[in-house]
Design a protein around this motif. Structure first.
Motif, PDB file in Angstrom:
ATOM      1  N   MET A  94      11.090  12.398  -2.949  1.00  0.00           N
ATOM      2  CA  MET A  94      10.203  13.339  -3.609  1.00  0.00           C
ATOM      3  C   MET A  94       9.211  13.896  -2.853  1.00  0.00           C
ATOM      4  SD  MET A  94      10.324  14.906  -6.409  1.00  0.00           S
ATOM      5  CE  MET A  94       9.376  15.802  -7.574  1.00  0.00           C
ATOM      6  N   ASN A  95       8.568  13.011  -1.997  1.00  0.00           N
ATOM      7  CA  ASN A  95       7.309  13.220  -1.201  1.00  0.00           C
ATOM      8  C   ASN A  95       7.732  14.113  -0.110  1.00  0.00           C
ATOM      9  OD1 ASN A  95       4.724  13.202  -0.531  1.00  0.00           O
ATOM     10  ND2 ASN A  95       4.863  11.218   0.505  1.00  0.00           N
ATOM     11  N   ASP A  96       8.950  13.855   0.441  1.00  0.00           N
ATOM     12  CA  ASP A  96       9.646  14.727   1.650  1.00  0.00           C
ATOM     13  C   ASP A  96       9.734  15.899   1.168  1.00  0.00           C
ATOM     14  OD1 ASP A  96      10.032  14.093   4.184  1.00  0.00           O
ATOM     15  OD2 ASP A  96      12.151  13.596   3.931  1.00  0.00           O
ATOM     16  N   ASP A  97      10.232  16.410   0.008  1.00  0.00           N
ATOM     17  CA  ASP A  97      10.454  17.902  -0.757  1.00  0.00           C
ATOM     18  C   ASP A  97       9.073  18.368  -0.903  1.00  0.00           C
ATOM     19  OD1 ASP A  97      13.252  17.476  -0.784  1.00  0.00           O
ATOM     20  OD2 ASP A  97      13.224  16.971  -3.122  1.00  0.00           O
ATOM     21  N   LYS A  98       8.097  17.914  -1.215  1.00  0.00           N
ATOM     22  CA  LYS A  98       6.660  18.553  -1.241  1.00  0.00           C
ATOM     23  C   LYS A  98       6.436  18.745   0.186  1.00  0.00           C
ATOM     24  CE  LYS A  98       5.093  16.220  -5.576  1.00  0.00           C
ATOM     25  NZ  LYS A  98       4.255  15.590  -6.179  1.00  0.00           N
ATOM     26  N   LYS A  99       6.495  18.031   1.258  1.00  0.00           N
ATOM     27  CA  LYS A  99       6.304  18.362   2.499  1.00  0.00           C
ATOM     28  C   LYS A  99       6.463  19.728   2.875  1.00  0.00           C
ATOM     29  CE  LYS A  99       4.318  13.793   4.284  1.00  0.00           C
ATOM     30  NZ  LYS A  99       4.724  12.658   5.010  1.00  0.00           N
ATOM     31  N   LYS A 100       8.105  19.611   2.834  1.00  0.00           N
ATOM     32  CA  LYS A 100       8.810  20.752   3.117  1.00  0.00           C
ATOM     33  C   LYS A 100       8.499  21.963   2.497  1.00  0.00           C
ATOM     34  CE  LYS A 100      13.057  18.039   4.716  1.00  0.00           C
ATOM     35  NZ  LYS A 100      14.308  17.897   4.496  1.00  0.00           N
ATOM     36  N   LYS A 101       8.098  21.840   1.181  1.00  0.00           N
ATOM     37  CA  LYS A 101       7.676  23.120   0.707  1.00  0.00           C
ATOM     38  C   LYS A 101       6.236  23.443   0.886  1.00  0.00           C
ATOM     39  CE  LYS A 101       9.450  23.626  -4.042  1.00  0.00           C
ATOM     40  NZ  LYS A 101       9.532  23.414  -5.483  1.00  0.00           N
ATOM     41  N   PHE A 102       5.510  22.700   1.516  1.00  0.00           N
ATOM     42  CA  PHE A 102       4.174  22.796   1.859  1.00  0.00           C
ATOM     43  C   PHE A 102       4.425  23.730   3.195  1.00  0.00           C
ATOM     44  CE2 PHE A 102       0.364  21.885   3.976  1.00  0.00           C
ATOM     45  CZ  PHE A 102      -0.731  22.554   3.269  1.00  0.00           C
ATOM     46  N   ILE A 103       5.050  23.019   4.003  1.00  0.00           N
ATOM     47  CA  ILE A 103       5.162  23.583   5.387  1.00  0.00           C
ATOM     48  C   ILE A 103       5.714  25.021   5.425  1.00  0.00           C
ATOM     49  CG2 ILE A 103       6.503  23.423   7.403  1.00  0.00           C
ATOM     50  CD1 ILE A 103       5.948  20.489   7.080  1.00  0.00           C
ATOM     51  N   LYS A 104       6.839  25.206   4.359  1.00  0.00           N
ATOM     52  CA  LYS A 104       7.530  26.504   4.375  1.00  0.00           C
ATOM     53  C   LYS A 104       6.661  27.707   3.823  1.00  0.00           C
ATOM     54  CE  LYS A 104      10.960  28.723   1.464  1.00  0.00           C
ATOM     55  NZ  LYS A 104      12.101  28.542   0.395  1.00  0.00           N
ATOM     56  N   TRP A 105       5.731  27.131   2.705  1.00  0.00           N
ATOM     57  CA  TRP A 105       4.750  28.206   2.166  1.00  0.00           C
ATOM     58  C   TRP A 105       3.593  28.442   3.358  1.00  0.00           C
ATOM     59  CZ3 TRP A 105       5.355  31.496  -1.349  1.00  0.00           C
ATOM     60  CH2 TRP A 105       6.407  31.447  -2.199  1.00  0.00           C
ATOM     61  N   SER A 106       3.205  27.246   3.818  1.00  0.00           N
ATOM     62  CA  SER A 106       2.041  27.724   5.052  1.00  0.00           C
ATOM     63  C   SER A 106       2.563  28.484   5.993  1.00  0.00           C
ATOM     64  CB  SER A 106       1.807  26.060   5.525  1.00  0.00           C
ATOM     65  OG  SER A 106       1.259  25.384   4.678  1.00  0.00           O
ATOM     66  N   ILE A 107       3.715  28.661   6.541  1.00  0.00           N
ATOM     67  CA  ILE A 107       4.326  29.398   7.447  1.00  0.00           C
ATOM     68  C   ILE A 107       4.286  30.948   6.839  1.00  0.00           C
ATOM     69  CG2 ILE A 107       6.654  29.821   8.948  1.00  0.00           C
ATOM     70  CD1 ILE A 107       7.051  26.940   9.164  1.00  0.00           C
ATOM     71  N   ILE A 108       4.860  31.066   5.487  1.00  0.00           N
ATOM     72  CA  ILE A 108       4.969  32.108   5.110  1.00  0.00           C
ATOM     73  C   ILE A 108       3.634  32.873   5.053  1.00  0.00           C
ATOM     74  CG2 ILE A 108       5.642  33.524   3.063  1.00  0.00           C
ATOM     75  CD1 ILE A 108       7.973  31.496   2.672  1.00  0.00           C
ATOM     76  N   ILE A 109       2.629  32.302   4.512  1.00  0.00           N
ATOM     77  CA  ILE A 109       1.422  32.674   4.217  1.00  0.00           C
ATOM     78  C   ILE A 109       0.788  33.158   5.494  1.00  0.00           C
ATOM     79  CG2 ILE A 109      -0.988  32.076   3.475  1.00  0.00           C
ATOM     80  CD1 ILE A 109       0.333  30.503   1.241  1.00  0.00           C
ATOM     81  N   GLY A 110       1.086  31.980   6.439  1.00  0.00           N
ATOM     82  CA  GLY A 110       0.357  32.593   7.823  1.00  0.00           C
ATOM     83  C   GLY A 110       0.873  33.521   8.445  1.00  0.00           C
ATOM     84  N   LEU A 111       2.244  33.909   8.441  1.00  0.00           N
ATOM     85  CA  LEU A 111       3.117  35.113   8.999  1.00  0.00           C
ATOM     86  C   LEU A 111       2.646  36.255   8.272  1.00  0.00           C
ATOM     87  CD1 LEU A 111       6.602  33.815   9.684  1.00  0.00           C
ATOM     88  CD2 LEU A 111       4.754  34.417  11.161  1.00  0.00           C
TER      89      LEU A 111
END
Length: 72
Positions: free
Chosen positions: A1-18
């Motif tokens: 579960m914690n791994d999914d949150k990290k992946k989601k956070f990284i994904k959203w961080s990349i999208i927002i950054g771009l």
């Protein structure tokens, strides 16, 4: 579960950054376009400045030295 949150956070961080990068590039391009247009307008007005206006300005301020060059 914690791994999914990290992946989601990284994904959203990349999208927002771009998205922020794209907005910055667009805003900078717009500003540069208008500044370039202002510079071109200023250059056109300077080219159209007649010799009479230059000499009139020189007579009002005799201590100011003006060099006139003409491009071919």
């Amino acid at each position: 579960m914690n791994d999914d949150k990290k992946k989601k956070f990284i994904k959203w961080s990349i999208i927002i950054g771009l998205a922020l990068l794209i907005i910055f590039v667009i805003a900078t391009s717009i500003v540069l376009h208008f500044k370039r247009q202002d510079l071109n307008d200023l250059n056109n007005r300077l080219e159209n400045l007649s010799l009479e206006e230059i000499l009139e300005d020189e007579s009002q301020n005799p201590n100011h030295q003006i060099t006139i060059t003409k491009s071919i």
